[in-house]
Design an enzyme around this catalytic site. Structure first.
Site, PDB file in Angstrom:
ATOM      1  N   HIS A  91       0.706  -1.365   0.352  1.00 35.01           N
ATOM      2  CA  HIS A  91       0.072   0.197  -0.263  1.00 35.01           C
ATOM      3  C   HIS A  91       1.192   0.970  -0.442  1.00 35.01           C
ATOM      4  O   HIS A  91       0.874   2.222   1.054  1.00 35.01           O
ATOM      5  CB  HIS A  91      -0.698   0.268   1.036  1.00 35.01           C
ATOM      6  CG  HIS A  91      -1.861  -1.526   0.987  1.00 35.01           C
ATOM      7  ND1 HIS A  91      -2.190  -1.388   0.488  1.00 35.01           N
ATOM      8  CD2 HIS A  91      -1.994  -2.192   1.857  1.00 35.01           C
ATOM      9  CE1 HIS A  91      -4.056  -2.524   0.557  1.00 35.01           C
ATOM     10  NE2 HIS A  91      -2.997  -2.407   1.830  1.00 35.01           N
ATOM     11  N   ASP A 115     -22.922   1.741  -2.852  1.00 38.80           N
ATOM     12  CA  ASP A 115     -21.259   1.999  -4.034  1.00 38.80           C
ATOM     13  C   ASP A 115     -22.120   3.005  -4.915  1.00 38.80           C
ATOM     14  O   ASP A 115     -23.115   3.035  -5.308  1.00 38.80           O
ATOM     15  CB  ASP A 115     -21.495   0.731  -4.574  1.00 38.80           C
ATOM     16  CG  ASP A 115     -20.246   0.359  -4.935  1.00 38.80           C
ATOM     17  OD1 ASP A 115     -19.162  -0.657  -3.927  1.00 38.80           O
ATOM     18  OD2 ASP A 115     -19.145   0.976  -5.376  1.00 38.80           O
ATOM     19  N   ASP A 141      -6.032   0.938   5.666  1.00 39.64           N
ATOM     20  CA  ASP A 141      -4.157   0.254   5.417  1.00 39.64           C
ATOM     21  C   ASP A 141      -3.933   1.651   4.136  1.00 39.64           C
ATOM     22  O   ASP A 141      -2.527   1.798   3.749  1.00 39.64           O
ATOM     23  CB  ASP A 141      -4.311  -1.214   4.856  1.00 39.64           C
ATOM     24  CG  ASP A 141      -5.209  -1.144   3.839  1.00 39.64           C
ATOM     25  OD1 ASP A 141      -6.282  -0.711   3.431  1.00 39.64           O
ATOM     26  OD2 ASP A 141      -5.282  -2.701   3.865  1.00 39.64           O
TER      27      ASP A 141
END
Length: 352
Positions: free
Chosen positions: A108, A209, A280
């Site tokens: 990441h 979404d 993250d």
């Protein structure tokens, strides 16, 4: 080819009493069975002493599988042409790597702390993120960890809703008493897994979404969940009544877009819970940072290594989905996984 498996040393502190003093990264990138398969193909695998203990794999099992146990962190990082981690290495760990090493892990790098990318570049490393392996439509390693995190979501939320740290709400409710309202942002693998798990726990689930096709798939897999396209108006309305808000938005290789402003979180019920599983990659909320804490009256669960709570299951899953890529790497060299590289021999790839 020589593979190295260092011991993970990352930990997240400042946790609630039920989580213990810290959430350590107890996963390991390769189980003894995975080592056995690489050794059978003629590769050497060096395992740092104790690397698998947190997941229930003692050194003796690795030795029986054909691994060579090394006894210092420095040796673990220097023996392998390919270093297999779970989490992103620290600057101190990067300093131990040999120039030109191939490094794999959940990196990441778009959300990495200052100096990490520069340190990797300076050593001419090839840095391959598990989260990038595969295709945009199918990323098997990331998918497995996302599925685990989604399935854990009701367990985590249920504990955080308990008194005394929470408002004392039962996810399922009771006859005559409505269940908890759970709002999930993101209908990808993690969001769908969380929706199914919360429905199984008896909660009322709302799944948002911006991708209509993702919502159509979610409606099939998590029948009973209310699905809706994300708009600012809906975010304002849904966050206001949510007992649990789940951040499950992810854009591989990029920082997660911030969907939840401080003003939105201020509208939430006192004691409500935010599970930011995108932490993250930076997190979905303005208030998100690694840890578990209360801010604006909302309990934030922002743990970047949630699957580490079930390290044995997660390590088996990681090995299962990672092995095909490692075999390809051993056969063809780093070029085989170039599509999943943030850096290739020190040069930035397409994801940076």
């Amino acid at each position: 080819m020589d593979f190295s498996l260092p011991k993970e040393r990352g930990a997240l502190r400042a946790l609630p009493p039920w989580a213990g003093e810290e959430v350590r990264e107890r996963r390991v990138a390769l189980t003894p069975q995975g080592v056995r398969e690489l050794v059978a193909l003629g590769h050497r695998v060096f395992v740092e002493r104790g690397a698998g203990e947190g997941a229930g794999f003692p050194d003796e099992e690795y030795e029986r599988a054909g691994a060579r146990i090394v006894y210092t962190q420095e040796e673990a990082y220097r023996r392998g042409e390919v270093v297999l981690r779970v989490g992103r290495p620290s600057l101190e760990e990067i300093a131990l790597l040999r120039p030109g090493t191939v490094l794999l892990g959940f990196l990441h790098l778009a959300a990495a702390e200052s100096g990490v990318l520069e340190a990797l570049e300076a050593k001419g490393l090839t840095a391959i993120g598990y989260e990038l392996l595969g295709t945009p439509e199918e990323r098997p390693v990331l998918k497995a960890m996302s599925e685990i995190a989604g399935r854990l979501a009701p367990q985590i939320a249920g504990r955080l809703l308990e008194a005394p740290q929470g408002p004392g709400i039962l996810l399922s409710g009771l006859p005559g008493i409505p269940p908890a309202d759970v709002v999930i942002l993101g209908a990808g693998v993690l969001g769908r897994a969380a929706a199914k798990a919360f429905l199984g726990a008896g909660a009322s689930v709302y799944l948002l979404d911006q991708d209509l096709k993702a919502l159509e798939r979610a409606a099939q897999e998590a029948a009973g969940a209310v699905t809706a396209l994300i708009t600012q108006t809906r975010l304002e309305r849904y966050t206001a009544f949510a007992d649990v808000l789940v951040g499950a938005v992810a854009v591989p290789g990029e920082r997660t877009p911030i969907l939840l402003t401080r003003s939105l979180l201020e509208r939430m019920r006192p004691g409500s819970v935010l599970l930011d599983f995108a932490i993250d990659q930076g997190g979905v909320a303005e208030t998100s940072r690694p840890g578990i804490y209360q801010e604006l009256g909302v309990t934030h669960f922002c743990v970047p290594n949630v699957p580490a709570l079930v390290p044995r299951t997660a390590s088996h899953a990681l090995t299962l989905h990672l092995l095909p890529y490692l075999k390809e790497l051993g056969e063809k060299g780093p070029e085989a996984l170039r599509a999943g590289a943030y850096l290739f021999r020190g040069e930035k790839g397409g994801e940076l």
